[in-house]
Design a protein around this motif. Structure first.
Motif, short mmCIF file in Angstrom:
data_model
loop_
_atom_site.label_atom_id
_atom_site.label_comp_id
_atom_site.label_asym_id
_atom_site.label_seq_id
_atom_site.Cartn_x
_atom_site.Cartn_y
_atom_site.Cartn_z
N THR A 96 17.51 -22.96 37.31
CA THR A 96 17.59 -23.16 38.76
C THR A 96 16.80 -22.08 39.48
OG1 THR A 96 19.79 -24.13 38.51
CG2 THR A 96 19.16 -23.38 40.71
N THR A 97 16.98 -20.83 39.07
CA THR A 97 16.27 -19.71 39.68
C THR A 97 15.12 -19.27 38.78
OG1 THR A 97 18.30 -18.93 40.75
CG2 THR A 97 16.48 -17.36 40.57
N PRO A 98 13.89 -19.30 39.26
CA PRO A 98 12.77 -18.86 38.41
C PRO A 98 12.96 -17.41 37.97
CG PRO A 98 11.95 -20.03 40.33
CD PRO A 98 13.42 -19.81 40.56
N ALA A 143 9.31 -8.87 23.51
CA ALA A 143 10.73 -8.99 23.18
C ALA A 143 11.50 -9.55 24.37
CB ALA A 143 11.29 -7.62 22.77
N ALA A 144 11.17 -9.09 25.57
CA ALA A 144 11.84 -9.58 26.77
C ALA A 144 11.56 -11.06 26.99
CB ALA A 144 11.39 -8.76 27.99
N ALA A 145 10.33 -11.49 26.68
CA ALA A 145 9.99 -12.90 26.83
C ALA A 145 10.83 -13.76 25.90
CB ALA A 145 8.50 -13.11 26.55
N ARG A 146 11.07 -13.28 24.68
CA ARG A 146 11.90 -14.03 23.74
C ARG A 146 13.34 -14.10 24.23
NH1 ARG A 146 8.66 -11.15 19.99
NH2 ARG A 146 10.25 -9.55 19.78
N ASN A 147 13.81 -13.04 24.84
CA ASN A 147 15.22 -12.96 25.24
C ASN A 147 15.52 -13.67 26.56
OD1 ASN A 147 15.87 -11.43 22.97
ND2 ASN A 147 15.45 -9.49 24.00
N HIS A 148 14.54 -13.72 27.47
CA HIS A 148 14.82 -14.20 28.83
C HIS A 148 14.08 -15.49 29.20
CE1 HIS A 148 17.07 -10.57 29.88
NE2 HIS A 148 16.13 -9.87 29.27
N SER A 149 13.17 -15.97 28.37
CA SER A 149 12.43 -17.21 28.65
C SER A 149 11.90 -17.25 30.08
CB SER A 149 13.34 -18.42 28.40
OG SER A 149 13.79 -18.46 27.07
N PRO A 150 11.01 -16.34 30.45
CA PRO A 150 10.53 -16.30 31.84
C PRO A 150 9.67 -17.51 32.19
CG PRO A 150 9.24 -14.82 30.46
CD PRO A 150 10.38 -15.31 29.61
N ASP A 151 9.66 -17.84 33.47
CA ASP A 151 8.82 -18.92 33.99
C ASP A 151 7.41 -18.42 34.28
OD1 ASP A 151 10.91 -21.17 34.52
OD2 ASP A 151 11.82 -19.35 35.33
N LEU A 152 7.26 -17.10 34.44
CA LEU A 152 5.97 -16.51 34.77
C LEU A 152 5.99 -15.06 34.32
CD1 LEU A 152 3.21 -16.74 36.35
CD2 LEU A 152 4.47 -15.87 38.34
N ALA A 153 4.86 -14.58 33.79
CA ALA A 153 4.72 -13.17 33.45
C ALA A 153 3.62 -12.55 34.31
CB ALA A 153 4.38 -13.00 31.97
N ARG A 162 4.27 -17.73 44.10
CA ARG A 162 4.77 -19.08 44.39
C ARG A 162 3.81 -20.14 43.85
NH1 ARG A 162 6.46 -16.51 49.29
NH2 ARG A 162 4.49 -17.05 50.32
N VAL A 163 2.52 -19.95 44.09
CA VAL A 163 1.51 -20.90 43.60
C VAL A 163 1.51 -20.94 42.07
CG1 VAL A 163 -0.97 -21.36 43.45
CG2 VAL A 163 0.05 -20.74 45.65
N SER A 164 1.60 -19.79 41.45
CA SER A 164 1.55 -19.73 39.99
C SER A 164 2.77 -20.36 39.35
CB SER A 164 1.41 -18.28 39.53
OG SER A 164 0.19 -17.73 40.00
N LEU A 165 3.93 -20.18 39.95
CA LEU A 165 5.14 -20.84 39.43
C LEU A 165 5.00 -22.36 39.49
CD1 LEU A 165 7.93 -18.58 40.97
CD2 LEU A 165 7.52 -18.96 38.52
N LYS A 166 4.43 -22.86 40.58
CA LYS A 166 4.23 -24.30 40.71
C LYS A 166 3.23 -24.80 39.68
CE LYS A 166 2.73 -27.90 43.93
NZ LYS A 166 2.20 -28.20 45.30
N ARG A 167 2.11 -24.09 39.54
CA ARG A 167 1.10 -24.50 38.56
C ARG A 167 1.64 -24.40 37.14
NH1 ARG A 167 -4.23 -21.30 39.16
NH2 ARG A 167 -4.75 -22.65 37.41
N GLY A 168 2.44 -23.38 36.87
CA GLY A 168 3.03 -23.24 35.55
C GLY A 168 3.94 -24.41 35.21
N ARG A 169 4.75 -24.85 36.18
CA ARG A 169 5.62 -26.02 35.96
C ARG A 169 4.78 -27.27 35.69
NH1 ARG A 169 8.73 -23.59 40.10
NH2 ARG A 169 7.66 -24.81 41.70
N GLU A 170 3.71 -27.44 36.47
CA GLU A 170 2.85 -28.60 36.29
C GLU A 170 2.21 -28.59 34.90
OE1 GLU A 170 0.18 -28.15 39.53
OE2 GLU A 170 1.50 -29.15 40.99
N GLN A 171 1.76 -27.43 34.44
CA GLN A 171 1.15 -27.33 33.12
C GLN A 171 2.15 -27.65 32.02
OE1 GLN A 171 -0.69 -23.49 32.68
NE2 GLN A 171 -2.36 -23.95 34.09
N ARG A 172 3.37 -27.14 32.15
CA ARG A 172 4.37 -27.42 31.12
C ARG A 172 4.72 -28.91 31.08
NH1 ARG A 172 6.25 -22.30 32.80
NH2 ARG A 172 7.60 -23.21 34.38
#
Length: 218
Positions: free
Chosen positions: A6-8, A45-55, A117-127
């Protein structure tokens, strides 16, 4: 990595403590979840643990380079490059690695948040696009051709197919159909006892077409 949240959630990888604090404050004020890491190993390691939407990855880290980190995060985690380096070489390296944007220090808060904001949207579209392509029968068959012809692992075959479709401004499914057609041309040429000049020329063109998907080719 799951990205249905729900929260990026955003991962910051930067060895500068002040920068991490500043970006964390800006992002949490906007309602984002944030994890900060100060080197590449901790960031992975943090990416594995938290599954971020954007780095958000600084290019100059004390252990791994930011480009190396981004390459290991991709394609599951889209990224923004963060650096003081404005050189064309650095920008091109980020673009080649799939960066959604290039942030130059010192950052302007409004511009930074807009790019996030733009990158989060583009990241969702790519996934979403990747999921749809993974489920497509033609694409999966084309991946098998590329894996066999170019000796590529499946993920790399998928990456070069998507990248070439984007570069040529065509749909990946249509390009996958062309890959299958080229493979069929080669198969026919192999089966013919005495291939004609036309058959040999068609086979040569089919090989040249498939070689364009070799990583590093433009």
């Amino acid at each position: 990595m799951s990205t249905e949240k729900t929260t990026p959630h955003i991962l910051i990888v930067d060895d500068c403590t002040l920068t991490c604090r500043l970006l964390t404050a800006l992002l949490t004020a906007e309602g984002y979840g944030v994890t900060a890491a100060h080197d590449g190993t901790s960031g992975l390691a943090a990416a594995r643990n938290h599954s971020p939407d954007l780095a958000i990855v600084d290019l100059h880290l004390p252990d791994l380079s930011g480009i190396e980190v981004a390459g290991l995060l991709q394609p599951e985690v889209p990224f923004l490059a963060l650096t003081i380096d404005r050189s064309p070489e650095a920008i091109e390296a980020c673009i080649d690695k799939g960066a959604l944007g290039y942030l130059v220090k010192p950052l302007d808060a409004d511009s930074f948040l807009r790019q996030v904001r733009v990158s989060l949207k583009r990241g969702r579209e790519q996934r979403n696009l990747r999921r749809a392509l993974r489920d497509n029968h033609t694409v999966n068959k084309a991946l098998g051709v590329l894996m066999g012809f170019l000796q590529l692992p499946e993920q790399q075959a998928f990456e070069v197919l998507v990248a070439r479709a984007s570069a040529c401004n065509v749909k990946a499914v249509m390009l996958a159909g062309d890959i299958l057609a080229a493979s069929e041309t080669l198969s026919r040429a192999t089966l013919e006892n005495r291939p004609t000049a036309d058959t040999r020329e068609n086979a040569r063109e089919a090989r040249a077409f498939l070689h364009r998907f070799r990583p590093g080719r433009r």
